[in-house]
Design an enzyme around this catalytic site. Structure first.
Site, PDB file in Angstrom:
ATOM      1  N   GLY A  11       0.828  -1.205   0.000  1.00  0.00           N
ATOM      2  CA  GLY A  11       0.000   0.000   0.000  1.00  0.00           C
ATOM      3  C   GLY A  11       0.863   1.255   0.000  1.00  0.00           C
ATOM      4  N   GLY A  13      -0.203   4.507   0.042  1.00  0.00           N
ATOM      5  CA  GLY A  13      -0.956   5.711   0.407  1.00  0.00           C
ATOM      6  C   GLY A  13      -0.159   6.532   1.413  1.00  0.00           C
ATOM      7  CG  PHE A  14      -1.826  10.150   3.471  1.00  0.00           C
ATOM      8  CD1 PHE A  14      -1.121  11.333   3.383  1.00  0.00           C
ATOM      9  CD2 PHE A  14      -3.140  10.130   3.028  1.00  0.00           C
ATOM     10  CE1 PHE A  14      -1.704  12.470   2.857  1.00  0.00           C
ATOM     11  CE2 PHE A  14      -3.730  11.261   2.501  1.00  0.00           C
ATOM     12  CZ  PHE A  14      -3.013  12.433   2.417  1.00  0.00           C
ATOM     13  CB  VAL A  79      -0.969  -7.681  -1.889  1.00  0.00           C
ATOM     14  CG1 VAL A  79      -0.891  -8.785  -0.843  1.00  0.00           C
ATOM     15  CG2 VAL A  79       0.408  -7.100  -2.150  1.00  0.00           C
ATOM     16  CD  GLU A 167     -14.076  18.469   2.890  1.00  0.00           C
ATOM     17  OE1 GLU A 167     -13.685  17.415   2.357  1.00  0.00           O
ATOM     18  OE2 GLU A 167     -13.321  19.247   3.514  1.00  0.00           O
ATOM     19  CG  ASP A 297      -7.751   5.214   6.607  1.00  0.00           C
ATOM     20  OD1 ASP A 297      -7.379   5.924   7.554  1.00  0.00           O
ATOM     21  OD2 ASP A 297      -8.400   5.656   5.636  1.00  0.00           O
TER      22      ASP A 297
HETATM   23  C1  LIG Z   1     -13.180  11.106   0.438  1.00  0.00           C
HETATM   24  C2  LIG Z   1     -12.186  11.206   1.551  1.00  0.00           C
HETATM   25  C3  LIG Z   1     -11.830  12.444   2.077  1.00  0.00           C
HETATM   26  C4  LIG Z   1     -10.887  12.536   3.091  1.00  0.00           C
HETATM   27  N1  LIG Z   1     -10.543  13.771   3.584  1.00  0.00           N
HETATM   28  C5  LIG Z   1      -9.581  13.860   4.517  1.00  0.00           C
HETATM   29  C6  LIG Z   1      -9.143  15.133   4.999  1.00  0.00           C
HETATM   30  O1  LIG Z   1      -9.654  16.162   4.572  1.00  0.00           O
HETATM   31  N2  LIG Z   1      -8.155  15.168   5.919  1.00  0.00           N
HETATM   32  C7  LIG Z   1      -7.568  14.023   6.392  1.00  0.00           C
HETATM   33  O2  LIG Z   1      -6.649  14.091   7.218  1.00  0.00           O
HETATM   34  N3  LIG Z   1      -7.968  12.816   5.977  1.00  0.00           N
HETATM   35  C8  LIG Z   1      -8.951  12.709   5.054  1.00  0.00           C
HETATM   36  N4  LIG Z   1      -9.349  11.483   4.615  1.00  0.00           N
HETATM   37  C9  LIG Z   1      -8.738  10.300   5.204  1.00  0.00           C
HETATM   38  C10 LIG Z   1      -7.388  10.009   4.601  1.00  0.00           C
HETATM   39  O3  LIG Z   1      -7.439  10.157   3.202  1.00  0.00           O
HETATM   40  C11 LIG Z   1      -7.011   8.602   4.986  1.00  0.00           C
HETATM   41  O4  LIG Z   1      -7.000   8.532   6.398  1.00  0.00           O
HETATM   42  C12 LIG Z   1      -5.636   8.229   4.466  1.00  0.00           C
HETATM   43  O5  LIG Z   1      -5.631   8.234   3.044  1.00  0.00           O
HETATM   44  C13 LIG Z   1      -5.257   6.837   4.955  1.00  0.00           C
HETATM   45  O6  LIG Z   1      -3.986   6.534   4.469  1.00  0.00           O
HETATM   46  P1  LIG Z   1      -3.560   5.038   4.267  1.00  0.00           P
HETATM   47  O7  LIG Z   1      -2.157   5.074   3.788  1.00  0.00           O
HETATM   48  O8  LIG Z   1      -3.884   4.237   5.458  1.00  0.00           O
HETATM   49  O9  LIG Z   1      -4.524   4.478   3.120  1.00  0.00           O
HETATM   50  P2  LIG Z   1      -4.706   4.988   1.613  1.00  0.00           P
HETATM   51  O10 LIG Z   1      -4.256   6.391   1.461  1.00  0.00           O
HETATM   52  O11 LIG Z   1      -6.095   4.634   1.259  1.00  0.00           O
HETATM   53  O12 LIG Z   1      -3.697   4.061   0.818  1.00  0.00           O
HETATM   54  C14 LIG Z   1      -3.891   2.677   0.720  1.00  0.00           C
HETATM   55  C15 LIG Z   1      -3.135   2.196  -0.508  1.00  0.00           C
HETATM   56  O13 LIG Z   1      -3.166   0.767  -0.495  1.00  0.00           O
HETATM   57  C16 LIG Z   1      -3.367   0.309  -1.803  1.00  0.00           C
HETATM   58  N5  LIG Z   1      -3.940  -1.024  -1.708  1.00  0.00           N
HETATM   59  C17 LIG Z   1      -5.108  -1.386  -1.130  1.00  0.00           C
HETATM   60  N6  LIG Z   1      -5.291  -2.715  -1.221  1.00  0.00           N
HETATM   61  C18 LIG Z   1      -4.214  -3.196  -1.871  1.00  0.00           C
HETATM   62  C19 LIG Z   1      -3.821  -4.501  -2.271  1.00  0.00           C
HETATM   63  N7  LIG Z   1      -4.576  -5.573  -2.012  1.00  0.00           N
HETATM   64  N8  LIG Z   1      -2.668  -4.650  -2.952  1.00  0.00           N
HETATM   65  C20 LIG Z   1      -1.871  -3.579  -3.211  1.00  0.00           C
HETATM   66  N9  LIG Z   1      -2.204  -2.327  -2.857  1.00  0.00           N
HETATM   67  C21 LIG Z   1      -3.355  -2.129  -2.184  1.00  0.00           C
HETATM   68  C22 LIG Z   1      -4.292   1.332  -2.435  1.00  0.00           C
HETATM   69  O14 LIG Z   1      -4.189   1.323  -3.853  1.00  0.00           O
HETATM   70  C23 LIG Z   1      -3.775   2.625  -1.821  1.00  0.00           C
HETATM   71  O15 LIG Z   1      -2.801   3.239  -2.628  1.00  0.00           O
HETATM   72  C24 LIG Z   1     -10.293  11.375   3.607  1.00  0.00           C
HETATM   73  C25 LIG Z   1     -10.654  10.129   3.090  1.00  0.00           C
HETATM   74  C26 LIG Z   1     -11.588  10.038   2.078  1.00  0.00           C
HETATM   75  C27 LIG Z   1     -11.958   8.697   1.525  1.00  0.00           C
END
Ligand SMILES: Cc1cc2nc3c(=O)[nH]c(=O)nc-3n(C[C@H](O)[C@H](O)[C@H](O)COP(=O)(O)OP(=O)(O)OC[C@H]3O[C@@H](n4cnc5c(N)ncnc54)[C@H](O)[C@@H]3O)c2cc1C
Length: 414
Positions: A11, A13-14, A79, A167, A297
């Protein structure tokens, strides 16, 4: 089985991207796997759905993020299974990888809470694909209403009164107010209404009463019809039925009703807690699974006082950074430290020139233009990549001055 990496991060993401970046900079050999070849910036997806900014402002190729960090290898691969006990993963093409440390940061998926019809008929808003699909659907409904003046109303119903729902409803209502009269047949705007529904009595439940009142007032002035304290019993192709039997007709239902960990977590064998997320220890590792970290998340993370932290970009980013420190300690014989979260507060945009912000652990409250400017500055700073920042800034400035959409949707809704 490829076991040439010290750390596998699933993953980008952030959380995962930050962890990989920090580890790469410390000279650790990392394999970063993501189903997409880009990082998506979720906080601005609602603007993509409302055609306020383009996709290229909210996505950045992961390889470009890591172009200067040679010991992080980025692979685009979904994955499909995780063997947490052996810190190994298998990808959709059948390849397997194992490492001393496994970091799981796969984010979240929508939680429809078993609401009948929601999965089939509602539009979630959790990925770029979701946002463009929603944008295409809205455009198609408006085009149809434009062609057929006698057609039914073109209402949109947003389910979920948290920041994402507020929003989204605010942005769509602004389009009805400013963009439809300018670009579509006169009178069309009168047939388009935006509804916001939530079972809790107030929008932005996690915010202060003052922020809630401000948001409620702004949304109402924008024309959003609020249905607070009303639970959705069913989502149908032509609207929603509330649990009390009231029907709200609508052409599109947007689901901003909640999150849960994805299937990959469910099938990993790791013990799941609230929201299907993995309860992690204070050092972000998983009990009984040596060398396994779950971040962002996908995890239930607690602060020093034992409070569960929300699913926010700042929590994900900071957990990624902290995990990298602890992983480095694991690899070099150091001692892992409990995660310390720096609470920066939260904010939500309610429309043009209007936002609410509650900053820092003491929750400094801002409403109105000052909060709006803070919102812009924070999101601009968080956006990954210079080009993305420039594109977002240009679209915001252009939209603010000219009231014109920034993105044309190419393609048709499915
Ligand atoms: C619409 C929306 C608005 C938001 N607004 C805000 C805000 O204003 N302020 C704030 O602080 N937070 C906000 N959030 C929350 C914030 O975006 C999340 O908390 C943050 O993105 C979580 O980061 P993460 O790295 O855990 O997951 P993510 O950023 O979701 O990254 C997960 C990554 O894992 C990858 N992945 C998933 N499953 C697999 C797999 N099986 N194999 C390979 N890769 C995989 C995905 O492609 C993705 O790139 C918002 C969320 C959403 C949905």
């Amino acid at each position: 089985m490829d076991d040439s990496y010290q750390v596998i991060v699933v993953g980008g993401g952030f959380a995962g991207k930050t962890a990989a970046e920090e580890l790469g900079r410390k000279g650790v050999r990392v394999l970063l796997l993501d189903a997409n070849n880009y990082q998506q910036f979720q906080p601005l997806l609602y603007q993509v759905a409302a055609s306020q900014i383009g996709v290229s402002a909210v996505t950045r190729p992961l390889r470009s993020e890591f172009r200067k960090i040679n010991n992080v290898r980025v692979l685009t691969a979904e994955v499909t299974s995780i063997d947490a006990a052996n810190r190994a993963v298998t990808t959709a093409d059948g390849s397997s990888y194992r490492a001393r440390i496994l970091v799981i940061a796969t984010g979240a998926v929508p939680n429809f809470f078993n609401t009948p019809g929601a999965e089939e008929n509602a539009y979630p808003l959790y990925s770029v694909a979701d946002a463009t699909r929603l944008s295409a659907a809205i455009t198609a409904v408006l085009d149809e209403a434009d062609r057929e003046p006698a057609a039914a109303e073109a209402d949109v119903i947003v389910v979920g009164g948290g920041p994402t729902g507020v929003e989204t409803a605010g942005a769509l209502a602004e389009n009805v107010k400013y963009i439809l009269p300018k670009y579509f047949t006169p009178g069309l705007a009168a047939r388009c209404h935006v509804h916001l529904v939530d079972m809790v009595p107030n929008v932005l439940a996690a915010f202060s009463e003052k922020s809630q009142a401000y948001a409620r007032d702004r949304l109402t002035k924008l024309g959003v019809q609020l249905h607070m304290g009303q639970a959705v019993g069913e989502v149908r192709p032509d609207g929603v039925t509330l649990k009390d039997g009231t029907v709200i007709p609508g052409r599109i239902v947007v689901w901003a009703g909640g999150l849960q960990a994805g299937r990959i977590i469910t099938e990993s064998g790791l013990k799941q807690g609230r929201g299907g997320r993995v309860d992690v220890q204070p050092d972000l590792t998983v009990p009984d699974f040596e060398g396994v970290y779950v971040l962002g998340d996908s995890a239930n993370i607690t602060d020093a006082a034992g409070n569960k932290l929300p699913q926010l970009g700042s929590v994900a980013q900071q957990s990624g950074k902290w995990a990298a420190r602890n992983i480095h300690a694991d690899l070099t014989g150091g001692v892992r430290q409990p995660f310390r979260y720096v609470d920066k507060g939260y904010m939500a945009m309610v429309g043009r020139g209007a936002a609410v912000a509650e900053l820092g652990p003491r929750r400094l409250q801002l409403q109105g233009p000052l909060a709006f400017v803070s919102w812009l500055a924070v999101h601009l700073a968080l956006l990954p990549g210079f080009q993305q920042k420039v594109r977002a800034l240009f679209s915001w400035a252009n939209g603010y001055v000219t009231h014109s959409p920034a993105q044309v949707v190419v393609g048709r809704p499915d």
